[in-house]
Design an enzyme around this catalytic site. Structure first.
Site, PDB file in Angstrom:
ATOM      1  N   HIS A 167       0.808  -1.227   0.000  1.00  8.19           N
ATOM      2  CA  HIS A 167       0.000   0.000   0.000  1.00  8.19           C
ATOM      3  C   HIS A 167       0.844   1.282   0.000  1.00  8.19           C
ATOM      4  O   HIS A 167       0.279   2.381  -0.043  1.00  8.19           O
ATOM      5  CB  HIS A 167      -0.947   0.024   1.209  1.00  8.19           C
ATOM      6  N   ASP A 203      -2.642 -10.730  -2.104  1.00  6.01           N
ATOM      7  CA  ASP A 203      -3.178 -10.224  -0.831  1.00  6.01           C
ATOM      8  C   ASP A 203      -4.680  -9.947  -1.016  1.00  6.01           C
ATOM      9  O   ASP A 203      -5.146  -9.713  -2.139  1.00  6.01           O
ATOM     10  CB  ASP A 203      -2.443  -8.927  -0.463  1.00  6.01           C
ATOM     11  N   HIS A 205      -6.293  -7.423  -0.388  1.00  5.23           N
ATOM     12  CA  HIS A 205      -6.568  -6.032  -0.776  1.00  5.23           C
ATOM     13  C   HIS A 205      -5.711  -5.638  -1.964  1.00  5.23           C
ATOM     14  O   HIS A 205      -4.563  -6.062  -2.077  1.00  5.23           O
ATOM     15  CB  HIS A 205      -6.272  -5.102   0.405  1.00  5.23           C
ATOM     16  N   ASP A 293      -4.104 -12.741   3.975  1.00  2.00           N
ATOM     17  CA  ASP A 293      -5.297 -12.232   4.657  1.00  2.00           C
ATOM     18  C   ASP A 293      -6.582 -12.503   3.884  1.00  2.00           C
ATOM     19  O   ASP A 293      -7.670 -12.148   4.335  1.00  2.00           O
ATOM     20  CB  ASP A 293      -5.164 -10.727   4.980  1.00  2.00           C
ATOM     21  N   TYR A 332      -3.206 -11.776   9.176  1.00  5.83           N
ATOM     22  CA  TYR A 332      -3.287 -11.259  10.548  1.00  5.83           C
ATOM     23  C   TYR A 332      -3.884 -12.228  11.556  1.00  5.83           C
ATOM     24  O   TYR A 332      -4.020 -11.881  12.720  1.00  5.83           O
ATOM     25  CB  TYR A 332      -4.087  -9.939  10.529  1.00  5.83           C
TER      26      TYR A 332
END
Ligand SMILES: [Zn+2]
Length: 356
Positions: A167, A203, A205, A293, A332
């Site tokens: 990010h 990922d 996201h 995640d 996570y």
């Protein structure tokens, strides 16, 4: 598969994220490093400690002003009144100089660190404290050391990067990311002689930082499979399928947003599409942004991917035949995090596709 790590990556302690104005306990914690380390060691992957690298490749993907800010922010904060005044030990941005504020006026850098922070931080979840810079910089060294191994002939190497990086934009940090480890790895492969490099980001996201760094470049392709931002998920304002690159980078970005609740089959189909795409485009090396995640138990996303799914993803990307640097991103859920990473690495190292 060699696993590159650094004990310094434990030095960052976010303490809290500030989400909708409330301090919540951060989930991007140092214990993630140990959860992954123990699982990959148990699986027999050899550990290598990262070696220190100069800033030259890092400075090709990030603006120097942000690097300087991140390196100095914790000390500047400590010298300010923040700990005594409000008990805040972490750098928290307070003002964001978006076009809504600047409105075409000539502007100058903010003097107060709590005001300047918003020049680079684009959310309130990504706090800086003692050790944040050292950990983020060590994660970059993990990525660069793994890239060295691949350039020296390893078929694949895994960089246990923490904090994650995808990010982080050219001049911005957010989404628990400070420095873009995957972009640095791709740039190192370019500098090392690969004319075209593919990045595949699995990922949960979309990696808006990596997408931004390479959006107008034709020498690094960026493909991502992620939960649909249109369903209200980070990074919210980018990550849509019609974002395909610009200028020299036209058709060099590919987003595959998926609905909430997506399980292995559709997710793997999208990864297979991205794998075919980078091979057809003539990439000679691959960077995998490995976020776990998307897993069914992870608290940070609504995707429903299993350990077998991650193993199959590794096999699919291994089948590209491209030498690969695998870079850790999110993930996570501490009880399953290590085994999910190990499942991916097993699939990538052996290339065996297990039936879903
Ligand atoms: Zn993520």
């Amino acid at each position: 598969m060699p696993v590159v790590w650094s004990p310094m990556t434990r030095a960052h302690d976010p303490q809290n994220e500030v989400w909708v104005g409330v301090a919540t306990i951060g989930t991007e914690v140092a214990a993630r490093v140990d959860a992954i380390l123990s699982a990959v060691t148990e699986s027999g992957h050899p550990l290598t400690e990262a070696t220190a690298h100069p800033d030259d490749v890092l400075a090709r993907v990030h603006e120097q002003s942000m690097l300087t800010f991140l390196a100095e922010a914790a000390e500047r904060w400590r010298q300010g009144p923040y700990v005594d005044l409000v008990g805040q030990s972490r750098v928290v941005p307070y003002l964001f100089p978006t076009p809504a504020m600047t409105a075409g006026l000539p502007t100058r850098p903010a003097v107060a660190v709590h005001a300047e922070a918003g020049t680079y931080a684009y959310d309130t979840m990504t706090l800086v404290g003692d050790g944040t810079w050292e950990a983020a910089r060590a994660a970059v060294d993990c990525a660069l050391t793994a890239a060295d191994l691949v350039l020296a002939g390893e078929r694949a190497a895994y960089a246990l990067c923490r904090p994650p990086g995808h990010h982080a934009t050219p001049a911005g940090f957010g989404g628990s990311c400070y420095l873009n480890n995957a972009a640095v790895a791709a740039e190192a492969l370019r500098v090392g002689g690969h004319d075209r490099v593919g990045i595949i980001d699995i990922d949960a996201h979309q990696g808006n930082g990596t997408a931004a760094i390479f959006y107008d470049r034709g020498d690094v392709l960026y493909g991502s499979v992620h939960v649909d931002p249109a369903a209200g998920w980070f990074p919210h304002i980018v990550g849509y399928a019609d974002e395909t690159g610009t200028g020299d980078g036209a058709d060099c970005t590919r987003n595959r947003p998926l609905p909430e609740g997506t399980a292995d089959e559709s997710w793997l189909e999208a990864i297979g599409d991205l794998a075919d795409w980078v091979v057809a485009a003539g990439c000679s090396a691959l960077v995998v942004s490995l976020g776990v995640d998307a897993a069914v138990d992870d608290p940070e996303s609504p995707l429903m991917i299993t350990g077998d799914g991650y193993r199959a993803a590794g096999s699919i990307l291994s089948a590209t035949g491209l030498p690969a640097v695998v870079v850790q991103e999110g993930g996570y859920h501490l009880p399953s995090l290590g085994s999910l990473v190990a499942a991916y690495l097993h699939g990538h190292a052996t290339g065996v596709v297990s039936a879903p």
